[in-house]
Design a protein around this motif. Structure first.
Motif, short mmCIF file in Angstrom:
data_model
loop_
_atom_site.label_atom_id
_atom_site.label_comp_id
_atom_site.label_asym_id
_atom_site.label_seq_id
_atom_site.Cartn_x
_atom_site.Cartn_y
_atom_site.Cartn_z
N HIS A 102 -7.43 -0.95 4.72
CA HIS A 102 -6.41 -0.08 5.35
C HIS A 102 -6.14 1.11 4.43
CE1 HIS A 102 -2.97 1.06 7.78
NE2 HIS A 102 -2.17 0.96 6.75
N TYR A 137 -1.51 -3.92 13.11
CA TYR A 137 -0.20 -3.39 13.49
C TYR A 137 0.54 -4.37 14.41
CZ TYR A 137 -0.91 1.07 11.21
OH TYR A 137 -1.10 2.05 10.25
N ASP A 157 5.88 4.53 4.97
CA ASP A 157 6.75 3.56 5.63
C ASP A 157 6.76 2.23 4.86
OD1 ASP A 157 4.10 3.36 6.34
OD2 ASP A 157 4.46 3.04 8.47
N HIS A 158 6.10 2.21 3.74
CA HIS A 158 6.11 1.04 2.83
C HIS A 158 6.60 1.41 1.44
CE1 HIS A 158 3.64 -1.47 5.66
NE2 HIS A 158 3.36 -0.25 6.10
N HIS A 182 0.84 -1.20 0.00
CA HIS A 182 0.00 0.00 0.00
C HIS A 182 0.88 1.24 0.00
CE1 HIS A 182 0.75 -0.57 4.30
NE2 HIS A 182 0.28 0.63 4.56
N HIS A 200 1.34 3.97 1.93
CA HIS A 200 1.91 4.70 3.07
C HIS A 200 3.43 4.74 3.01
CE1 HIS A 200 -1.98 3.95 5.57
NE2 HIS A 200 -2.07 5.04 4.84
N ASP A 253 -0.41 -3.65 6.51
CA ASP A 253 -0.92 -3.26 7.83
C ASP A 253 -2.36 -3.73 8.05
OD1 ASP A 253 1.52 -1.98 8.05
OD2 ASP A 253 0.70 0.02 7.67
FE LIG Z 1 -0.03 1.63 6.52
#
Ligand SMILES: [Fe+2]
Length: 313
Positions: free
Chosen positions: A168, A192, A106-107, A102, A104, A189
């Motif tokens: 998500h 979490y 941090d990915h 996805h 976000h 995610d």
């Molecule tokens: Fe996420």
């Protein structure tokens, strides 16, 4: 074939309201219960090619400064994502495919750092700000039908499947790797912390709550019916499960270890960082307006989460 964890943050936490409160509300849960947090993405070395599942945080993302009211903390840097990958013995040029769970940050942080890779992403995620300007995207349209109890999948390579798992984010996806009779679920995610899977709770972060609920139901059904190693991004349980080849048993949870947090050891800068998407609010870029003075209904301009998801940086 081998799966490796690319570890880049440690000693974070996710409070119970953050990890469990998506349906019942954060006030139903105890902010003093903090589950261990970390950040790692995963790498699949098939023997023929190197495939990444997600690509870490952008290199310039500041660490957060937390206090007793913080809902979540992504943790302390171990090292940058690209350095963590180098430590595992891989060069960016070797990577042929990136499977993005996805958008976000941090990915998706280092998506631009792999000159020979194609980035596979659910076509429904293509509008995301994090993906703009990339010329190596492969929109996944799930052409290969059902994958067990998931209605839509696309086969990526032998034993590697890209599965639609919305909620998500609008284009959220799960990667399954079939290896030695086990199903390794690299799920982005969906939860979490593993406790949320055992307890059947949605986190507070979703683009589409009914879809997130349907996805969590499907994941739990899949885990009940297949020997599954559950690989999380935000919990050390992810790499612990991987290293132990531990099959998730919903009726026999792995005992919880809570985070040990040392509050107040860092100076804050006045900047704030979104613990969901990594957006940095710098007063200098907003006419000097302190974060604290923003209205209560102010939202993260990138991921639309509220002020309560921000930590001091
Ligand atoms: Fe996420």
């Amino acid at each position: 074939m081998e799966i490796k964890a690319v570890k880049f943050r440690k000693n974070g936490f996710y409070s119970q309201p953050f990890a469990f409160g998506g349906e019942e509300g954060t006030d139903k849960f105890d902010i003093n219960v903090r589950y261990r947090g970390s950040l790692q993405n995963y790498l699949i070395d098939t023997g023929k090619e190197v495939i990444l599942v997600d690509t870490g945080l952008p290199a310039d993302t500041p660490e957060e400064v937390v206090d007793e009211t913080s809902l979540a903390f992504t943790g302390e840097n171990i090292k940058g994502y690209m350095d963590a990958l180098a430590d595992l013995g891989y060069k960016p040029e070797q990577v042929t495919k990136i499977l993005l769970t996805h958008r976000h940050s941090d990915h998706s942080g280092e998506l631009r750092s792999f000159p020979n890779a194609k980035v596979y992403v659910n076509a429904e995620e293509l509008g995301a700000a994090e993906l703009q300007g990339l010329d190596n995207l492969v929109p996944v349209t799930f052409t290969d039908g059902a994958y067990y109890n998931f209605p839509e999948c696309q086969r990526i390579a032998d034993g590697i499947y890209f599965i639609k798992a919305k909620g998500h984010t609008v284009g959220n996806s799960i990667i399954v790797v079939e290896m030695d009779g086990l199903f390794y679920l690299i799920h982005g995610d969906i939860t979490y912390v593993d406790e949320a899977l055992y307890e059947n709770k949605l986190s507070v972060v979703y683009d589409d709550r009914p879809a997130a609920r349907e996805t969590l139901d499907r994941v739990r059904e899949f885990v009940r019916n297949h020997p599954t190693v559950y690989l999380s991004t935000h919990s050390p349980q992810g790499y612990e499960n991987l290293e132990a080849k531990r099959v998730m048993d919903l009726d026999n949870p792995v005992p919880t270890m809570l985070a040990e947090v040392d509050f107040g050891k860092q100076e804050a800068t006045g900047k704030y960082v979104c613990s969901i998407c990594g957006y940095v609010y710098d007063p200098a870029e907003h006419d000097g307006v302190p974060f604290e003075d923003l209205p209560d209904d102010w939202k993260c301009p990138r991921c639309k989460q509220g002020k309560d998801k921000f930590n001091k940086a």
